[in-house]
Design an enzyme around this catalytic site. Structure first.
Site, PDB file in Angstrom:
ATOM      1  N   HIS A  56     -11.421 -13.632 -10.220  1.00  0.00           N
ATOM      2  CA  HIS A  56     -11.210 -11.627  -9.587  1.00  0.00           C
ATOM      3  C   HIS A  56     -12.784 -11.841  -9.278  1.00  0.00           C
ATOM      4  O   HIS A  56     -13.972 -11.467  -9.342  1.00  0.00           O
ATOM      5  CB  HIS A  56     -11.348 -11.639 -11.297  1.00  0.00           C
ATOM      6  CG  HIS A  56     -10.395  -9.589 -10.633  1.00  0.00           C
ATOM      7  ND1 HIS A  56     -11.371  -9.185 -10.203  1.00  0.00           N
ATOM      8  CD2 HIS A  56      -9.881  -9.425 -11.564  1.00  0.00           C
ATOM      9  CE1 HIS A  56     -10.366  -8.034 -10.073  1.00  0.00           C
ATOM     10  NE2 HIS A  56      -9.767  -8.146 -11.181  1.00  0.00           N
ATOM     11  N   ASP A  57     -11.815 -12.294  -8.209  1.00  0.00           N
ATOM     12  CA  ASP A  57     -12.823 -11.845  -6.790  1.00  0.00           C
ATOM     13  C   ASP A  57     -13.922  -9.728  -6.620  1.00  0.00           C
ATOM     14  O   ASP A  57     -15.002  -9.768  -6.415  1.00  0.00           O
ATOM     15  CB  ASP A  57     -12.179 -12.124  -5.445  1.00  0.00           C
ATOM     16  CG  ASP A  57     -11.349 -11.340  -4.842  1.00  0.00           C
ATOM     17  OD1 ASP A  57     -11.095 -10.402  -5.715  1.00  0.00           O
ATOM     18  OD2 ASP A  57     -11.162 -11.250  -3.634  1.00  0.00           O
ATOM     19  N   THR A  81      -9.934   1.247 -11.315  1.00  0.00           N
ATOM     20  CA  THR A  81      -9.247  -0.055 -11.384  1.00  0.00           C
ATOM     21  C   THR A  81      -9.634  -0.704  -9.588  1.00  0.00           C
ATOM     22  O   THR A  81      -9.748  -0.070  -9.222  1.00  0.00           O
ATOM     23  CB  THR A  81      -7.470   0.500 -12.005  1.00  0.00           C
ATOM     24  OG1 THR A  81      -6.597  -1.063 -11.661  1.00  0.00           O
ATOM     25  CG2 THR A  81      -6.242   1.263 -10.301  1.00  0.00           C
ATOM     26  N   SER A  82      -9.182  -1.901  -9.724  1.00  0.00           N
ATOM     27  CA  SER A  82      -9.724  -2.180  -8.734  1.00  0.00           C
ATOM     28  C   SER A  82      -8.813  -1.496  -7.428  1.00  0.00           C
ATOM     29  O   SER A  82      -8.984  -2.119  -6.133  1.00  0.00           O
ATOM     30  CB  SER A  82      -9.277  -3.725  -8.663  1.00  0.00           C
ATOM     31  OG  SER A  82      -9.768  -4.371 -10.159  1.00  0.00           O
ATOM     32  N   HIS A 129      18.846  -9.689  36.954  1.00  0.00           N
ATOM     33  CA  HIS A 129      19.342 -11.153  36.775  1.00  0.00           C
ATOM     34  C   HIS A 129      18.797 -11.762  36.772  1.00  0.00           C
ATOM     35  O   HIS A 129      18.764 -14.029  37.557  1.00  0.00           O
ATOM     36  CB  HIS A 129      20.498 -11.263  37.231  1.00  0.00           C
ATOM     37  CG  HIS A 129      21.784  -9.877  36.284  1.00  0.00           C
ATOM     38  ND1 HIS A 129      21.867  -9.740  35.268  1.00  0.00           N
ATOM     39  CD2 HIS A 129      21.756  -8.663  36.717  1.00  0.00           C
ATOM     40  CE1 HIS A 129      22.570  -8.609  35.403  1.00  0.00           C
ATOM     41  NE2 HIS A 129      22.746  -8.164  35.943  1.00  0.00           N
ATOM     42  N   GLN A 208      -0.494   1.783  -8.464  1.00  0.00           N
ATOM     43  CA  GLN A 208      -1.787   1.219  -8.567  1.00  0.00           C
ATOM     44  C   GLN A 208      -2.050   1.120  -7.391  1.00  0.00           C
ATOM     45  O   GLN A 208      -3.525   0.758  -6.882  1.00  0.00           O
ATOM     46  CB  GLN A 208      -1.768   0.218  -9.065  1.00  0.00           C
ATOM     47  CG  GLN A 208      -2.473  -0.642  -9.729  1.00  0.00           C
ATOM     48  CD  GLN A 208      -2.263  -1.962 -10.464  1.00  0.00           C
ATOM     49  OE1 GLN A 208      -2.271  -3.189  -9.855  1.00  0.00           O
ATOM     50  NE2 GLN A 208      -2.040  -1.598 -11.965  1.00  0.00           N
ATOM     51  N   SER A 258      -3.373 -30.111  34.722  1.00  0.00           N
ATOM     52  CA  SER A 258      -2.624 -31.200  33.992  1.00  0.00           C
ATOM     53  C   SER A 258      -3.220 -32.279  33.587  1.00  0.00           C
ATOM     54  O   SER A 258      -4.065 -32.805  35.244  1.00  0.00           O
ATOM     55  CB  SER A 258      -1.033 -31.869  34.838  1.00  0.00           C
ATOM     56  OG  SER A 258      -0.815 -32.104  33.977  1.00  0.00           O
ATOM     57  N   ARG A 298       3.885  -1.608  -9.643  1.00  0.00           N
ATOM     58  CA  ARG A 298       3.075  -2.291  -8.761  1.00  0.00           C
ATOM     59  C   ARG A 298       3.721  -4.006  -9.130  1.00  0.00           C
ATOM     60  O   ARG A 298       3.556  -4.111 -10.291  1.00  0.00           O
ATOM     61  CB  ARG A 298       1.298  -1.864  -9.011  1.00  0.00           C
ATOM     62  CG  ARG A 298       1.136  -2.892  -7.794  1.00  0.00           C
ATOM     63  CD  ARG A 298       0.322  -3.847  -8.070  1.00  0.00           C
ATOM     64  NE  ARG A 298      -0.675  -4.617  -7.314  1.00  0.00           N
ATOM     65  CZ  ARG A 298      -1.801  -5.502  -6.875  1.00  0.00           C
ATOM     66  NH1 ARG A 298      -2.348  -4.341  -7.280  1.00  0.00           N
ATOM     67  NH2 ARG A 298      -2.331  -5.599  -5.622  1.00  0.00           N
ATOM     68  N   SER A 303      -0.163  -9.848  -2.470  1.00  0.00           N
ATOM     69  CA  SER A 303      -1.157  -9.994  -2.992  1.00  0.00           C
ATOM     70  C   SER A 303      -2.118 -11.144  -1.866  1.00  0.00           C
ATOM     71  O   SER A 303      -2.837 -10.616  -0.766  1.00  0.00           O
ATOM     72  CB  SER A 303      -2.354 -10.199  -3.490  1.00  0.00           C
ATOM     73  OG  SER A 303      -4.099 -10.697  -3.693  1.00  0.00           O
TER      74      SER A 303
END
Length: 440
Positions: A56-57, A81-82, A129, A208, A258, A298, A303
């Protein structure tokens, strides 16, 4: 979009949360001050070490921050919350990235604007064209690209002004955790203080997360910008081809075109723009899916791809802008090729003026149309064989036409270089509109 910047923003948000909570007596002021004192001490190796264990970062960053801030560490993320942290940080990153994009687009428009003014009166043969059509001017052709880019600028600027964060609304967006801490009657004022401290408007309603429609709106605008850049680069690739040869991107004296053909001068900058444009054009579809598939309050299936599509959209747009700016700043204008193409194909566009003048002088429109058509086909065949266009001479010597118009009149009517309508005026008006917008 670096890990360093992301974590700095997370910490900025945690500090703001603690400072507002201190105003409500939920934490001690010295705890909030301790967090602020350690807010810039990012230790990415330590955070990644912890993340490898807990997967969990954000919580890994909380633990590193808490290790550094001994007094305030215990109240980090209190009541949150995150996504109260991550989505507000993402909104700030979107806004900062739009600022950088707008800066680059502004510089491109200014560089392009100089050519609009300088080349407003430069006649050339226009193409429809991908076939020679009627005369226009180089400034007017460039004004078409400038107009598209100006609209992109205005769209991105409007979106930037409307970027919003999730706010502090807890696990499902009801602010229940904050209501427990503060009392429901204080939640609105509490969130407003945080909005002001972060200088970030919040959505009135969120789940969320902030609505993923915001990501789609931003990426769609970037894809719209990419479309404008793509078209201009594609046209430049056509115009660099030797049979037209009117414009070309800078080519270094030691640049290799080239590995097999030493003479090649490939339009690699314009091709890079188009390559990145194709890629960027696809990313809004992923953002569309993220918004459409964000089920109920959510899901997490957005993510992983958001960690890629958000930064890479801006990075691709940034590279396209800088590359095209380099082309425009060093644009090579081949006046001889412009004049050659105009002399080759311009006379065909002036034939309608001869037709109308002859009919006004008493000629049969149908008979005169056939005479001019036949002469035009003869002249067209000559140009296809690489010969000078003989149409002006042939028409001014045709006995059927001379019954109604003098050779001098025919030559004056065939002065195609002045058959450009109000193109110079419109190019200058477009330049003025850009100057006005850039001056706001």
């Amino acid at each position: 979009w670096s890990e360093q910047r992301k974590r700095l923003l997370w910490r900025k948000i945690w500090v703001a949360l603690a400072e507002v909570q201190a105003e409500y007596g939920l934490v001690r002021p010295e705890q909030a001050a301790d967090l602020r004192a350690h807010a810039e001490e990012i230790d990415l190796p330590r955070a990644l070490e912890i993340e490898a264990e807990i997967h969990h970062d954000l919580m890994a960053e909380v633990r590193v921050f808490a290790e550094q801030a001994q007094l305030g560490g215990g109240i980090i993320h209190f009541g949150a919350t995150s996504m109260d942290v991550e989505d507000n940080a993402d909104a700030l990153r979107l806004r900062e990235s739009l600022d950088l994009t707008l800066d680059s687009l502004r510089e491109l428009l200014r560089a392009l604007n100089r050519h609009l003014v300088e080349q407003a009166d430069t006649p050339l043969i226009a193409f429809t064209h991908i076939q020679p059509a009627e005369p226009s001017t180089l400034g007017y052709r460039l004004a078409q690209y400038a107009q598209d880019l100006l609209e992109d600028y205005q769209t991105l600027q409007s979106i930037r002004q409307n970027i919003r964060g999730k706010g502090f609304k807890g696990a499902v967006g009801t602010s229940a955790s904050y209501a427990e801490l503060l009392g429901a009657e204080n939640v609105t004022a509490f969130e407003q203080k945080l909005s002001e401290k972060l200088n970030l408007p919040f959505y009135l309603v969120a789940t969320q997360t902030y609505p993923r429609k915001q990501d789609y709106t931003v990426l769609s605008a970037l894809a719209g910008l990419a479309q404008s850049l793509y078209k201009m680069a594609f046209d430049l690739r056509l115009l660099q081809s030797p049979p037209i040869g009117e414009l070309s991107e800078p080519f270094g004296s030691k640049q290799v075109g080239s590995s097999a053909m030493p003479f090649k001068r490939n339009p690699i900058r314009a091709e890079k723009i188009d390559s990145l444009g194709r890629y960027l054009a696809q990313l809004p579809r992923i953002a569309w899916d993220n918004a459409a598939h964000s089920l109920l309050e959510r899901t997490l299936d957005d993510s992983a791809n958001r960690r890629t599509i958000l930064p890479e959209s801006f990075l691709a747009a940034d590279e396209m802008l800088h590359t095209l700016h380099g082309i425009i700043a060093g644009l090579k204008i081949n006046e001889q090729a412009i004049q050659r193409n105009l002399e080759t194909y311009g006379p065909f566009a002036a034939t309608e003026r001869v037709l109308m003048a002859a009919v006004r002088a008493g000629a049969s429109r149908q008979e005169m149309h056939e005479i001019i058509r036949a002469q035009s086909m003869t002249a067209w065949e000559a140009t296809r064989n690489g010969e000078p266009n003989p149409l002006v001479e042939n028409l001014s010597e045709d006995p059927a036409i001379l019954e109604f118009l003098s050779p001098k009149q025919v030559r004056e009517l065939m002065d195609y270089a002045h058959h450009i309508g109000n193109a110079p005026q419109k190019a200058r008006e477009m330049a003025s509109a850009i100057e006005h917008e850039m001056g706001k």
